[in-house]
Design a protein around this motif. Structure first.
Motif, PDB file in Angstrom:
ATOM      1  N   THR A 218       0.841  -1.206   0.000  1.00  0.00           N
ATOM      2  CA  THR A 218       0.000   0.000   0.000  1.00  0.00           C
ATOM      3  C   THR A 218       0.869   1.247   0.000  1.00  0.00           C
ATOM      4  OG1 THR A 218      -1.703  -1.170   1.254  1.00  0.00           O
ATOM      5  CG2 THR A 218      -1.816   1.226   1.229  1.00  0.00           C
ATOM      6  N   ASP A 219       0.522   2.195  -0.848  1.00  0.00           N
ATOM      7  CA  ASP A 219       1.248   3.474  -0.895  1.00  0.00           C
ATOM      8  C   ASP A 219       0.761   4.334   0.269  1.00  0.00           C
ATOM      9  OD1 ASP A 219       2.481   5.852  -1.390  1.00  0.00           O
ATOM     10  OD2 ASP A 219       1.775   6.071  -3.441  1.00  0.00           O
ATOM     11  N   TRP A 220       1.520   4.375   1.357  1.00  0.00           N
ATOM     12  CA  TRP A 220       1.099   5.074   2.562  1.00  0.00           C
ATOM     13  C   TRP A 220       1.170   6.590   2.424  1.00  0.00           C
ATOM     14  CZ3 TRP A 220       5.322   7.854   4.163  1.00  0.00           C
ATOM     15  CH2 TRP A 220       6.577   7.370   3.789  1.00  0.00           C
ATOM     16  N   ARG A 221       1.807   7.098   1.359  1.00  0.00           N
ATOM     17  CA  ARG A 221       1.889   8.549   1.186  1.00  0.00           C
ATOM     18  C   ARG A 221       0.638   9.148   0.567  1.00  0.00           C
ATOM     19  NH1 ARG A 221       7.664   7.426  -1.393  1.00  0.00           N
ATOM     20  NH2 ARG A 221       6.342   5.702  -2.046  1.00  0.00           N
ATOM     21  N   GLY A 222      -0.207   8.328  -0.021  1.00  0.00           N
ATOM     22  CA  GLY A 222      -1.419   8.855  -0.634  1.00  0.00           C
ATOM     23  C   GLY A 222      -1.962   7.904  -1.674  1.00  0.00           C
ATOM     24  N   ASN A 223      -2.260   8.417  -2.866  1.00  0.00           N
ATOM     25  CA  ASN A 223      -2.779   7.598  -3.964  1.00  0.00           C
ATOM     26  C   ASN A 223      -4.089   6.928  -3.583  1.00  0.00           C
ATOM     27  OD1 ASN A 223      -2.805   6.457  -6.507  1.00  0.00           O
ATOM     28  ND2 ASN A 223      -1.625   4.661  -5.886  1.00  0.00           N
TER      29      ASN A 223
ATOM     30  N   LEU B  91      -1.935   4.018   8.023  1.00  0.00           N
ATOM     31  CA  LEU B  91      -2.449   5.194   8.713  1.00  0.00           C
ATOM     32  C   LEU B  91      -1.360   5.888   9.527  1.00  0.00           C
ATOM     33  CD1 LEU B  91      -5.847   3.675   9.848  1.00  0.00           C
ATOM     34  CD2 LEU B  91      -5.613   5.751   8.472  1.00  0.00           C
ATOM     35  N   GLY B  92      -0.590   5.119  10.278  1.00  0.00           N
ATOM     36  CA  GLY B  92       0.442   5.719  11.109  1.00  0.00           C
ATOM     37  C   GLY B  92       1.495   6.444  10.301  1.00  0.00           C
ATOM     38  N   ARG B  93       1.916   5.856   9.210  1.00  0.00           N
ATOM     39  CA  ARG B  93       2.919   6.506   8.353  1.00  0.00           C
ATOM     40  C   ARG B  93       2.350   7.767   7.712  1.00  0.00           C
ATOM     41  NH1 ARG B  93       4.624   0.802   5.502  1.00  0.00           N
ATOM     42  NH2 ARG B  93       6.376   0.262   6.847  1.00  0.00           N
ATOM     43  N   TYR B  94       1.105   7.679   7.241  1.00  0.00           N
ATOM     44  CA  TYR B  94       0.478   8.828   6.595  1.00  0.00           C
ATOM     45  C   TYR B  94       0.369   9.994   7.568  1.00  0.00           C
ATOM     46  CZ  TYR B  94      -2.936  11.578   3.942  1.00  0.00           C
ATOM     47  OH  TYR B  94      -3.589  12.588   3.265  1.00  0.00           O
ATOM     48  N   LEU B  95      -0.027   9.742   8.814  1.00  0.00           N
ATOM     49  CA  LEU B  95      -0.160  10.804   9.811  1.00  0.00           C
ATOM     50  C   LEU B  95       1.161  11.527  10.015  1.00  0.00           C
ATOM     51  CD1 LEU B  95      -2.378   8.991  12.481  1.00  0.00           C
ATOM     52  CD2 LEU B  95      -3.107  10.683  10.782  1.00  0.00           C
ATOM     53  N   ARG B  96       2.236  10.779  10.036  1.00  0.00           N
ATOM     54  CA  ARG B  96       3.555  11.386  10.228  1.00  0.00           C
ATOM     55  C   ARG B  96       4.031  12.110   8.966  1.00  0.00           C
ATOM     56  NH1 ARG B  96       2.584   7.806  13.795  1.00  0.00           N
ATOM     57  NH2 ARG B  96       3.751   7.600  15.751  1.00  0.00           N
ATOM     58  N   TYR B  97       3.777  11.501   7.834  1.00  0.00           N
ATOM     59  CA  TYR B  97       4.210  12.095   6.568  1.00  0.00           C
ATOM     60  C   TYR B  97       3.500  13.426   6.319  1.00  0.00           C
ATOM     61  CZ  TYR B  97       4.988  12.506   1.505  1.00  0.00           C
ATOM     62  OH  TYR B  97       5.319  12.956   0.249  1.00  0.00           O
ATOM     63  N   ARG B  98       2.196  13.483   6.624  1.00  0.00           N
ATOM     64  CA  ARG B  98       1.417  14.708   6.435  1.00  0.00           C
ATOM     65  C   ARG B  98       1.500  15.649   7.633  1.00  0.00           C
ATOM     66  NH1 ARG B  98       0.780  15.435   1.135  1.00  0.00           N
ATOM     67  NH2 ARG B  98      -0.117  13.597   0.112  1.00  0.00           N
ATOM     68  N   ARG B  99       2.244  15.253   8.667  1.00  0.00           N
ATOM     69  CA  ARG B  99       2.489  16.071   9.854  1.00  0.00           C
ATOM     70  C   ARG B  99       1.188  16.406  10.602  1.00  0.00           C
ATOM     71  NH1 ARG B  99       5.103  18.151   5.692  1.00  0.00           N
ATOM     72  NH2 ARG B  99       3.893  20.078   5.608  1.00  0.00           N
ATOM     73  N   HIS B 100       0.257  15.469  10.618  1.00  0.00           N
ATOM     74  CA  HIS B 100      -0.985  15.656  11.361  1.00  0.00           C
ATOM     75  C   HIS B 100      -0.765  15.343  12.841  1.00  0.00           C
ATOM     76  CE1 HIS B 100      -3.400  16.418   7.864  1.00  0.00           C
ATOM     77  NE2 HIS B 100      -3.186  15.228   7.343  1.00  0.00           N
ATOM     78  N   PRO B 101      -1.431  16.067  13.735  1.00  0.00           N
ATOM     79  CA  PRO B 101      -1.305  15.779  15.171  1.00  0.00           C
ATOM     80  C   PRO B 101      -2.181  14.615  15.633  1.00  0.00           C
ATOM     81  CG  PRO B 101      -2.747  17.664  14.851  1.00  0.00           C
ATOM     82  CD  PRO B 101      -2.228  17.291  13.479  1.00  0.00           C
ATOM     83  N   THR B 102      -2.862  13.979  14.714  1.00  0.00           N
ATOM     84  CA  THR B 102      -3.759  12.863  15.040  1.00  0.00           C
ATOM     85  C   THR B 102      -2.990  11.705  15.660  1.00  0.00           C
ATOM     86  OG1 THR B 102      -5.120  13.487  13.132  1.00  0.00           O
ATOM     87  CG2 THR B 102      -5.458  11.281  14.045  1.00  0.00           C
ATOM     88  N   TRP B 103      -3.607  11.087  16.679  1.00  0.00           N
ATOM     89  CA  TRP B 103      -3.044   9.897  17.296  1.00  0.00           C
ATOM     90  C   TRP B 103      -3.705   8.646  16.725  1.00  0.00           C
ATOM     91  CZ3 TRP B 103      -4.259  13.059  22.115  1.00  0.00           C
ATOM     92  CH2 TRP B 103      -3.177  13.867  22.448  1.00  0.00           C
ATOM     93  N   LEU B 104      -2.931   7.570  16.678  1.00  0.00           N
ATOM     94  CA  LEU B 104      -3.430   6.293  16.165  1.00  0.00           C
ATOM     95  C   LEU B 104      -3.561   5.291  17.313  1.00  0.00           C
ATOM     96  CD1 LEU B 104      -4.154   4.373  13.803  1.00  0.00           C
ATOM     97  CD2 LEU B 104      -1.710   3.835  13.644  1.00  0.00           C
ATOM     98  N   CYS B 105      -4.773   4.783  17.501  1.00  0.00           N
ATOM     99  CA  CYS B 105      -5.037   3.767  18.515  1.00  0.00           C
ATOM    100  C   CYS B 105      -5.382   2.450  17.822  1.00  0.00           C
ATOM    101  CB  CYS B 105      -6.196   4.193  19.422  1.00  0.00           C
ATOM    102  SG  CYS B 105      -6.659   2.950  20.653  1.00  0.00           S
TER     103      CYS B 105
END
Length: 395
Positions: free
Chosen positions: A191-196, A231-245
């Motif tokens: 899966t392309d975690w950066r987007g697509n 999801l975790g990689r995308y949150l970091r790549y896009r610099r979102h403050p969202t937490w992953l549970c």
């Protein structure tokens, strides 16, 4: 190359004798058409819906500027995929990855170690591109699941114990000259975690016009670990403050492995909540991108699946119950802290696949599951917004 290197000839003319030209060019028309078919299917399917779950009045309060604010809860409805589950995304990615790597060709038989929704979706894509598909599973797999795989053109190969599925899949791939597509290893890399148009990008695009467009929490379960890794990689790549549970059912080793930081943890027991929980830490489980893990008792997963089904007016699967139990706990925590924001979790698959298990009182009783305790927690939550688990005696 070793042969050429060992026979090098020195001198002004000898250099030419070590030259080597290996041409493996071939007809890629089948691969091009297979990718086209899968991409066309994705375009026809469009995106899945993001449902807003209505919460009682206690979820709203006046913000510092006097306007109303609070906590919003959303369900990403992955059951609307053509094969009815979140695993449709994974299967599409796995097939594209295998085709573009040259591992799956027009002469391949595709093999998978799965009796669940992934196998159903993979059978669909195998039929779409015209290759045979075999799902390796235990003999105790429900007839409803095998029927779904066979309806999509797949074949089921049975083994006695869960731990045998991997070796059997490798053996079949060798015997048939096929390809073991291996969801548990390939999920996080296919899966392309950066987007697509992955699930993370879709969630954020659909939240764009909401009151809280960047969620405070995203809650998912882990089977392969591919969705949580994406999801975790995308949150970091896009610099979102969202937490992953990540929520985890009973008999799964993901939580103890996460707690101990030990990826070698294993278990002899299997998960009763289909699609999530594993007896070993799968290669696609990336613990470093997970902010929090919550273990959910199986009785809580079943009770919550039933409650969500009643509120939506349609049945949802047990993994959705696991997801929602964790999401509701986080909503209650945010309300108690007066922290405005949103929580997003997944509706993984429809519950009509589980009418003989999670929605069957006789099955629940036979499993020794008491739904009264979790139901009391859920009733208190919807009445007051408080999340009150019973005290657990230790010692």
């Amino acid at each position: 190359v070793n042969r050429v290197a060992s026979n090098r000839t020195s001198g002004s003319a000898g250099w030419a004798e070590s030259a080597l030209d290996i041409d493996h060019r071939g007809d890629r028309s089948w691969q091009r058409n297979a990718v086209r078919l899968i991409e066309a299917d994705a375009r026809r399917s469009a995106d899945t819906h993001l449902l807003r779950v209505e919460l009682p009045a206690w979820s709203r309060w006046a913000g510092t500027d006097g306007t109303e604010t609070g906590v919003e809860l959303y369900l990403k409805d992955e059951s609307t995929h053509p094969t009815g589950s979140l695993k449709h995304r994974l299967a599409r990615s796995l097939f594209l990855y295998a085709i573009c790597n040259g591992w799956v060709t027009e002469n391949s038989t595709v093999i998978e170690a799965s009796s669940g929704s992934t196998a159903v979706s993979e059978a669909y894509f195998a039929k779409l591109i015209g290759v045979p598909f075999v799902a390796v599973m235990t003999k105790g797999t429900s007839p409803a699941k095998t029927a779904l795989i066979e309806r999509e053109g797949g074949r089921c190969h049975f083994v006695d114990r869960p731990g045998q599925v991997y070796d059997a899949a490798h053996r079949l791939a060798d015997e048939l000259g096929g390809h073991f597509i291996d969801q548990f290893t390939m999920a996080e890399r296919a899966t392309d975690w950066r987007g697509n148009n992955n699930i993370a990008e879709s969630i954020f695009a659909q939240l764009e016009c909401e009151q809280h467009p960047v969620p405070t929490w995203i809650v998912v379960g882990a089977g392969t670990g591919g969705t949580s890794a994406t999801l975790g990689r995308y949150l970091r790549y896009r610099r979102h403050p969202t937490w992953l549970c990540v929520v985890d059912p009973e008999n799964s080793v993901f939580t103890p492995a996460y707690e101990a930081g030990d990826g070698s943890v294993t278990s002899d027991a299997g998960s009763r909540i289909e699609g999530i929980g594993r007896p070993r830490v799968e290669p696609s489980f990336v613990s470093q991108v997970i902010d929090r893990m919550i273990r959910v008792p199986d009785a809580a997963s079943v009770a919550t699946a039933r409650l969500v089904s009643d509120r939506l007016g349609r049945l949802v699967g047990g993994s959705t119950g696991t997801n929602m139990w964790g999401a509701l706990a986080l909503v209650a925590e945010m309300v108690a802290q007066r922290r405005a924001g949103s929580v997003v979790t997944l509706l993984c698959d429809p519950g009509d696949r589980y009418t003989h298990t999670y929605f069957d009182d006789a099955w629940v009783a036979a499993q020794g599951l008491d739904l009264a305790g979790p139901q009391a927690v859920l009733d208190e939550f919807f009445a007051t917004g408080r999340w009150q688990l019973p005290a657990v005696a230790h010692g």
